[in-house]
Structure formats: structure tokens, C-alpha cells
Design a protein around this motif. Structure first.
Motif, PDB file in Angstrom:
ATOM      1  N   TYR A   4      -2.008   7.118   5.504  1.00  0.00           N
ATOM      2  CA  TYR A   4      -1.039   6.038   5.268  1.00  0.00           C
ATOM      3  C   TYR A   4       0.346   6.471   5.754  1.00  0.00           C
ATOM      4  O   TYR A   4       1.010   5.749   6.493  1.00  0.00           O
ATOM      5  CB  TYR A   4      -1.007   5.684   3.780  1.00  0.00           C
ATOM      6  N   PHE A   5       0.780   7.663   5.355  1.00  0.00           N
ATOM      7  CA  PHE A   5       2.111   8.125   5.725  1.00  0.00           C
ATOM      8  C   PHE A   5       2.211   8.491   7.206  1.00  0.00           C
ATOM      9  O   PHE A   5       3.271   8.313   7.809  1.00  0.00           O
ATOM     10  CB  PHE A   5       2.553   9.276   4.820  1.00  0.00           C
ATOM     11  N   ILE A   6       1.133   8.978   7.797  1.00  0.00           N
ATOM     12  CA  ILE A   6       1.137   9.248   9.243  1.00  0.00           C
ATOM     13  C   ILE A   6       1.382   7.939  10.004  1.00  0.00           C
ATOM     14  O   ILE A   6       2.252   7.862  10.870  1.00  0.00           O
ATOM     15  CB  ILE A   6      -0.197   9.891   9.702  1.00  0.00           C
ATOM     16  N   PHE A   7       0.614   6.879   9.662  1.00  0.00           N
ATOM     17  CA  PHE A   7       0.763   5.606  10.369  1.00  0.00           C
ATOM     18  C   PHE A   7       2.067   4.901  10.001  1.00  0.00           C
ATOM     19  O   PHE A   7       2.637   4.183  10.825  1.00  0.00           O
ATOM     20  CB  PHE A   7      -0.457   4.713  10.143  1.00  0.00           C
ATOM     21  N   LEU A   8       2.553   5.119   8.805  1.00  0.00           N
ATOM     22  CA  LEU A   8       3.863   4.579   8.417  1.00  0.00           C
ATOM     23  C   LEU A   8       4.942   5.203   9.300  1.00  0.00           C
ATOM     24  O   LEU A   8       5.801   4.498   9.844  1.00  0.00           O
ATOM     25  CB  LEU A   8       4.123   4.858   6.942  1.00  0.00           C
ATOM     26  N   PHE A   9       4.887   6.502   9.460  1.00  0.00           N
ATOM     27  CA  PHE A   9       5.851   7.201  10.309  1.00  0.00           C
ATOM     28  C   PHE A   9       5.740   6.746  11.763  1.00  0.00           C
ATOM     29  O   PHE A   9       6.755   6.494  12.420  1.00  0.00           O
ATOM     30  CB  PHE A   9       5.646   8.718  10.198  1.00  0.00           C
ATOM     31  N   LEU A  10       4.522   6.614  12.267  1.00  0.00           N
ATOM     32  CA  LEU A  10       4.329   6.157  13.654  1.00  0.00           C
ATOM     33  C   LEU A  10       4.872   4.742  13.846  1.00  0.00           C
ATOM     34  O   LEU A  10       5.474   4.445  14.873  1.00  0.00           O
ATOM     35  CB  LEU A  10       2.847   6.220  14.035  1.00  0.00           C
ATOM     36  N   SER A  11       4.681   3.881  12.864  1.00  0.00           N
ATOM     37  CA  SER A  11       5.204   2.515  12.993  1.00  0.00           C
ATOM     38  C   SER A  11       6.727   2.511  12.950  1.00  0.00           C
ATOM     39  O   SER A  11       7.364   1.742  13.663  1.00  0.00           O
ATOM     40  CB  SER A  11       4.625   1.603  11.911  1.00  0.00           C
ATOM     41  N   MET A  13       8.611   4.642  14.193  1.00  0.00           N
ATOM     42  CA  MET A  13       9.095   5.132  15.478  1.00  0.00           C
ATOM     43  C   MET A  13       9.079   4.050  16.559  1.00  0.00           C
ATOM     44  O   MET A  13       9.616   4.260  17.642  1.00  0.00           O
ATOM     45  CB  MET A  13       8.239   6.321  15.926  1.00  0.00           C
ATOM     46  N   CYS A  14       8.469   2.886  16.284  1.00  0.00           N
ATOM     47  CA  CYS A  14       8.327   1.844  17.308  1.00  0.00           C
ATOM     48  C   CYS A  14       9.610   1.055  17.542  1.00  0.00           C
ATOM     49  O   CYS A  14      10.030   0.896  18.671  1.00  0.00           O
ATOM     50  CB  CYS A  14       7.208   0.886  16.921  1.00  0.00           C
ATOM     51  N   TYR A  17      13.948  -2.149  13.492  1.00  0.00           N
ATOM     52  CA  TYR A  17      13.810  -3.070  12.366  1.00  0.00           C
ATOM     53  C   TYR A  17      12.461  -2.979  11.661  1.00  0.00           C
ATOM     54  O   TYR A  17      12.241  -3.662  10.669  1.00  0.00           O
ATOM     55  CB  TYR A  17      14.093  -4.514  12.800  1.00  0.00           C
ATOM     56  N   VAL A  18      11.571  -2.131  12.140  1.00  0.00           N
ATOM     57  CA  VAL A  18      10.309  -1.909  11.421  1.00  0.00           C
ATOM     58  C   VAL A  18      10.604  -1.301  10.047  1.00  0.00           C
ATOM     59  O   VAL A  18       9.845  -1.496   9.098  1.00  0.00           O
ATOM     60  CB  VAL A  18       9.344  -1.034  12.254  1.00  0.00           C
ATOM     61  N   SER A  19      11.734  -0.631   9.928  1.00  0.00           N
ATOM     62  CA  SER A  19      12.107  -0.066   8.623  1.00  0.00           C
ATOM     63  C   SER A  19      12.241  -1.162   7.564  1.00  0.00           C
ATOM     64  O   SER A  19      11.904  -0.944   6.394  1.00  0.00           O
ATOM     65  CB  SER A  19      13.408   0.721   8.735  1.00  0.00           C
ATOM     66  N   LEU A  20      12.690  -2.346   7.954  1.00  0.00           N
ATOM     67  CA  LEU A  20      12.797  -3.455   7.000  1.00  0.00           C
ATOM     68  C   LEU A  20      11.411  -3.952   6.586  1.00  0.00           C
ATOM     69  O   LEU A  20      11.198  -4.338   5.431  1.00  0.00           O
ATOM     70  CB  LEU A  20      13.620  -4.594   7.604  1.00  0.00           C
ATOM     71  N   ILE A  21      10.467  -3.927   7.506  1.00  0.00           N
ATOM     72  CA  ILE A  21       9.093  -4.300   7.180  1.00  0.00           C
ATOM     73  C   ILE A  21       8.489  -3.268   6.229  1.00  0.00           C
ATOM     74  O   ILE A  21       7.765  -3.615   5.298  1.00  0.00           O
ATOM     75  CB  ILE A  21       8.251  -4.454   8.465  1.00  0.00           C
ATOM     76  N   VAL A  22       8.821  -1.999   6.440  1.00  0.00           N
ATOM     77  CA  VAL A  22       8.325  -0.939   5.557  1.00  0.00           C
ATOM     78  C   VAL A  22       8.884  -1.129   4.147  1.00  0.00           C
ATOM     79  O   VAL A  22       8.168  -0.948   3.154  1.00  0.00           O
ATOM     80  CB  VAL A  22       8.671   0.453   6.143  1.00  0.00           C
ATOM     81  N   HIS A 146       9.118  -8.644  20.831  1.00  0.00           N
ATOM     82  CA  HIS A 146       9.583  -8.452  19.455  1.00  0.00           C
ATOM     83  C   HIS A 146       8.654  -9.123  18.443  1.00  0.00           C
ATOM     84  O   HIS A 146       8.631  -8.744  17.282  1.00  0.00           O
ATOM     85  CB  HIS A 146      11.015  -8.972  19.283  1.00  0.00           C
ATOM     86  N   ASN A 147       7.906 -10.119  18.857  1.00  0.00           N
ATOM     87  CA  ASN A 147       6.949 -10.782  17.977  1.00  0.00           C
ATOM     88  C   ASN A 147       5.784  -9.865  17.614  1.00  0.00           C
ATOM     89  O   ASN A 147       5.014 -10.176  16.711  1.00  0.00           O
ATOM     90  CB  ASN A 147       6.414 -12.060  18.613  1.00  0.00           C
ATOM     91  N   GLY A 148       5.669  -8.747  18.294  1.00  0.00           N
ATOM     92  CA  GLY A 148       4.597  -7.795  18.003  1.00  0.00           C
ATOM     93  C   GLY A 148       4.646  -7.248  16.588  1.00  0.00           C
ATOM     94  O   GLY A 148       3.628  -6.783  16.065  1.00  0.00           O
TER      95      GLY A 148
END
Length: 185
Positions: A4-11, A13-14, A17-22, A146-148
Motif C-alpha cells: 500500500y505504502f509503496i504504491f502510495l509513494f509511487l502515485s 511521484m506522478c 496534486y495527487v497529494s490532495l487525492i491521497v 490531467h484527467n488520468g
């Protein structure tokens, strides 16, 4: 939880604004899964990454906040001003940024899943910051990359929306499962 944390970290890095989704994912875990420790760690990582990518790293490298703040110029010149104006004037903000192109984009994003996503709002809720953030810029159109960050949540929530329909009507319609499957197909 290691994966979970590996994929959280990878996301993270994309996109910035992915931090807001997290952060929203952490809230979803807190409300839906009732895992307080995991939710607070997730929220903390999201907030920390947001501050790093929008404040600390850009200021250290180029001497000002993240360049993406320029996309929100009508709302303010800093992240704080943008959040403040959205919070204090939400209706004005929405009305100012609604365009025909953006409404068509919303239609085209939800159309492939037959709008079933709207029946499972808790899962769709996780992508709310990306929806809002992209909707308030000129970047919101159907073919934009960005819709990705939104599309996975549309499809995942459509599964829950289909399940909701099946559960709701399984006693009224014998073949509701087939009907939902054919509808999606």
C-alpha cells in the motif's frame, strides 16, 4: 500494508496534486474502513507531500511557489489565497469557471460507465480535489492527461454503482445483474 505504502509513494511521484487525492483517500479510510492509524498516516503523508511540492521544493529551486499556481490566477496569487477564495465564494467560483466545454468533458468522462459512478459517491469522493482543481483551470477537457487522476475513480466507483443497482432491484427484477452488465457493455 507495505505494498500500500509503496504504491502510495509511487502515485505521489506522478503529479503534484495527487497529494490532495491521497489526503482524501485517508479521509475515506477513516470514515469507511475505520482504520484510524492508517488514515492518519495517509493524511499526514498527503499533507507533507503537498507542502513539499507546492511550497518548499519550488521555493528552494526557483524562489517562488509551484508554477501550477498560475493556472488559478483569477482565484489568487498564492495557494492560500486560492483556497480562501474557493472556501469563501464557492458559488461565484463555480459559476465563473463553468463553460460548455467543461460540461461536455464531464459528460464524456462519465458516459463510458453509463453514469453509474454517481451512484457510488463515497469512492468517487476520493477524486474530488482533482475534479475541483482541474475544473478550475483551462486544462479541463476530455483529451487532457490531467484527467488520468480522475478516470480510475470513475471506473472503480461505477463498479460500486452497478452493485448498488443490483442490490436495490434484485427482488423486483430477476435478471437485474444481466441488465446492468449489458448496460455497461
Amino acid at each position: 500494508w507495505f505494498q500500500y505504502f509503496i504504491f502510495l509513494f509511487l502515485s505521489l511521484m506522478c503529479k503534484e496534486y495527487v497529494s490532495l487525492i491521497v489526503i482524501m483517500l485517508g479521509i475515506f479510510i477513516f470514515i469507511g474502513k475505520k482504520n484510524i492509524k492508517l488514515s492518519f498516516i495517509t493524511i499526514f503523508l498527503g499533507i507533507l507531500w503537498f507542502l513539499m511540492t507546492y511550497k518548499f521544493i519550488p521555493i528552494y529551486l526557483i524562489g517562488k511557489e509551484n508554477k501550477m499556481i498560475e493556472y488559478y490566477a483569477p482565484l489568487g496569487s498564492s495557494i492560500g489565497e486560492v483556497f480562501k477564495n474557493i472556501a469563501l465564494h464557492p458559488i461565484k467560483t463555480i459559476l465563473e469557471f463553468i463553460t460548455f466545454q467543461k460540461l461536455v468533458t464531464l459528460l464524456l468522462l462519465f458516459l463510458p460507465v453509463g453514469f453509474l459512478s454517481l451512484l457510488n459517491f463515497p469512492t468517487l469522493f476520493i477524486s474530488l480535489p482533482a475534479f475541483i482543481g482541474i475544473f478550475l483551470t483551462s486544462l479541463f477537457f476530455y483529451t487532457n492527461h490531467h484527467n488520468g487522476t480522475i478516470i480510475p475513480f470513475i471506473f472503480i466507483s461505477s463498479i460500486g454503482g452497478g452493485q448498488y443497482l443490483i442490490n436495490k432491484f434484485k427482488f423486483k427484477f430477476r435478471n437485474i445483474t444481466y441488465a446492468v452488465g449489458i448496460f455497461i457493455f
